[in-house]
Design a protein around this motif. Structure first.
Motif, mmCIF file in Angstrom:
data_model
loop_
_atom_site.group_PDB
_atom_site.id
_atom_site.type_symbol
_atom_site.label_atom_id
_atom_site.label_comp_id
_atom_site.label_asym_id
_atom_site.label_seq_id
_atom_site.Cartn_x
_atom_site.Cartn_y
_atom_site.Cartn_z
ATOM 1 N N ASP A 60 0.829 -1.213 0.000
ATOM 2 C CA ASP A 60 0.000 0.000 0.000
ATOM 3 C C ASP A 60 0.864 1.264 0.000
ATOM 4 O OD1 ASP A 60 -2.303 1.492 0.092
ATOM 5 O OD2 ASP A 60 -2.908 0.869 2.102
ATOM 6 N N ASP A 61 0.295 2.356 -0.485
ATOM 7 C CA ASP A 61 0.954 3.674 -0.415
ATOM 8 C C ASP A 61 2.360 3.642 -0.988
ATOM 9 O OD1 ASP A 61 -1.342 4.407 0.924
ATOM 10 O OD2 ASP A 61 -0.433 4.189 2.904
ATOM 11 N N PHE A 62 2.561 2.901 -2.051
ATOM 12 C CA PHE A 62 3.908 2.733 -2.572
ATOM 13 C C PHE A 62 4.515 4.063 -2.996
ATOM 14 C CE2 PHE A 62 7.054 1.849 -5.896
ATOM 15 C CZ PHE A 62 7.950 1.152 -5.115
ATOM 16 N N ILE A 111 0.050 2.359 -6.013
ATOM 17 C CA ILE A 111 0.841 3.578 -6.181
ATOM 18 C C ILE A 111 0.133 4.721 -5.474
ATOM 19 C CG2 ILE A 111 1.788 5.174 -7.887
ATOM 20 C CD1 ILE A 111 1.869 2.606 -9.734
ATOM 21 N N ASP A 112 0.840 5.338 -4.544
ATOM 22 C CA ASP A 112 0.215 6.321 -3.655
ATOM 23 C C ASP A 112 -0.391 7.484 -4.424
ATOM 24 O OD1 ASP A 112 -0.182 7.012 -0.757
ATOM 25 O OD2 ASP A 112 0.663 8.883 -1.532
ATOM 26 N N ARG A 113 -1.475 8.003 -3.862
ATOM 27 C CA ARG A 113 -2.204 9.036 -4.589
ATOM 28 C C ARG A 113 -1.432 10.343 -4.716
ATOM 29 N NH1 ARG A 113 -5.746 9.449 0.075
ATOM 30 N NH2 ARG A 113 -5.622 11.523 0.974
ATOM 31 N N CYS A 149 -3.539 2.126 -9.165
ATOM 32 C CA CYS A 149 -3.308 3.551 -8.935
ATOM 33 C C CYS A 149 -4.365 4.092 -7.981
ATOM 34 C CB CYS A 149 -3.333 4.310 -10.257
ATOM 35 S SG CYS A 149 -2.054 3.740 -11.391
ATOM 36 N N GLU A 150 -3.903 4.695 -6.882
ATOM 37 C CA GLU A 150 -4.806 5.207 -5.840
ATOM 38 C C GLU A 150 -5.167 6.660 -6.099
ATOM 39 O OE1 GLU A 150 -3.876 3.297 -1.629
ATOM 40 O OE2 GLU A 150 -2.383 4.776 -2.166
ATOM 41 N N GLY A 151 -6.327 7.053 -5.657
ATOM 42 C CA GLY A 151 -6.687 8.471 -5.627
ATOM 43 C C GLY A 151 -6.901 9.092 -6.994
HETATM 44 MG MG MG Z 1 -2.604 6.005 0.298
#
Ligand code: MG
Ligand code: C2E
Ligand code: MG
Ligand code: MG
Length: 291
Positions: free
Chosen positions: A181-183, A203-205, A237-239
């Motif tokens: 998470d939150d890479f 991949i962190d937002r 891909c996050e966010g």
């Molecule tokens: Mg995150």
């Protein structure tokens, strides 16, 4: 006299700190009670595959509706739970709820069953006991292990690489999947990814958001995506909030995304009606959702 002056000073200084300490103690106390009473709930945010338009899965996110203070965000209560050890029962409850939900929605989509992502805190993760809890949640709910994805963070890999590796190996034996998470927000080198039995990387937002600001961030996202695919890992891909971001990511070869563009985290009833719409043929698209 000096003593008296000191006392007054303390009182002036102290009142705010005292208030804050009281507030923190109250939150801690209320959180303990909420966990014990089963008052925390679980919301679900879709993870989509833009290549097929299908729903890949949901991420389970803890929610706390405080009786008088209203909604308290995880960024406030998860750290409290971690500091006080309450993250263990909290995590256990979330795991059970999320697995039960995922088991209950099996068979609703012709394209295949959605996976369920569950966040694990480092503290919750670094113990053999947790392996048994994962098995217990799967047993109790009947969820096949391959439908459970456990999200762990880089700090975990950094703090205790050897223990982390061995517990991850144990989880892979059970048959669950692992996602980082939150890479990009931690300190692990890109190269160290290959040392762990991961299935996917989120991949962190912050990187997705930075793409709005220009070419440099775009290059970084492309480089990360290249590396991730080179290591035969899936990228999520996050966010993702805008069509522009989604289109750029698609152009870079990323197809799995999560973000407000597609859907916000929602209670289980709402997630079920979303599933109904998907079963009727609706798809996720670059502009959100459509037919
Ligand atoms: Mg995150
Ligand atoms: P996370 O695991 O990285 O979860 C994704 C966070 O990003 C969620 O915040 C989600 O609501 C938010 N998000 C999703 N799409 C977008 C978007 O397009 N834009 C923006 N601005 N935000 C978006 P949330 O629910 O507030 O959770 C925050 C963090 O709290 C999570 O980050 C996770 O680290 C932690 N957390 C939440 N539930 C649990 C839990 O059950 N256990 C543990 N250990 N941690 C949890
Ligand atoms: Mg997560
Ligand atoms: Mg995340």
């Amino acid at each position: 006299k000096a003593k008296r002056a000191g006392k007054d000073k303390l009182r002036v200084f102290g009142s705010r700190m005292h208030e804050q300490a009281l507030h923190a103690m109250r939150l801690e106390n209320d959180l303990r009670q909420a966990i014990d009473n089963g008052d925390l709930s679980c919301h679900y945010q879709p993870i989509v595959n833009l290549e097929s338009g299908a729903l890949e899965g949901f991420e389970a996110l803890a929610r706390w509706q405080h009786p008088t203070l209203g909604n308290i965000p995880p960024s406030t209560f998860i750290p409290i739970a971690e500091d006080t050890g309450r993250i263990i029962p909290l995590g256990r409850a979330m795991l059970h709820k999320a697995c039960a939900f995922a088991a209950s929605i099996r068979g609703t989509l012709p394209q295949g069953d959605p996976v369920i992502h569950v966040n694990l805190s480092p503290r919750q993760f670094l113990s053999r006991q947790r392996l048994r809890e994962v098995e217990a949640a799967l047993d109790a709910t009947g969820l096949p292990p391959e439908l459970l994805v456990l999200e762990i963070t880089e700090s975990l890999l950094m703090e205790n690489p050897r223990v982390a590796k061995s517990i991850m190996a144990g989880l892979k034996e059970i048959g669950v999947r692992l996602s980082l998470d939150d890479f990009g927000t931690g300190y692990s080198s890109l190269g160290s990814l290959q040392d762990y039995p991961l299935d996917s990387v989120k991949i962190d937002r912050s990187f997705i958001r930075a793409m709005n600001d220009g070419r440099d961030a775009e290059h970084i996202v492309r480089a990360i995506l290249k590396l991730v695919s080179h290591l035969r890992l899936e990228a999520i891909c996050e966010g993702v909030e805008t069509t522009m971001q989604a289109a750029n990511l698609m152009a870079f070869g990323a197809t799995r995304m999560q973000g407000f563009l597609f859907a916000k985290p929602m209670p289980s009833e709402k997630a079920r009606s979303l599933l109904e719409r998907l079963a009727l043929g609706e798809r996720f698209t670059l502009t959100g959702m459509g037919s």
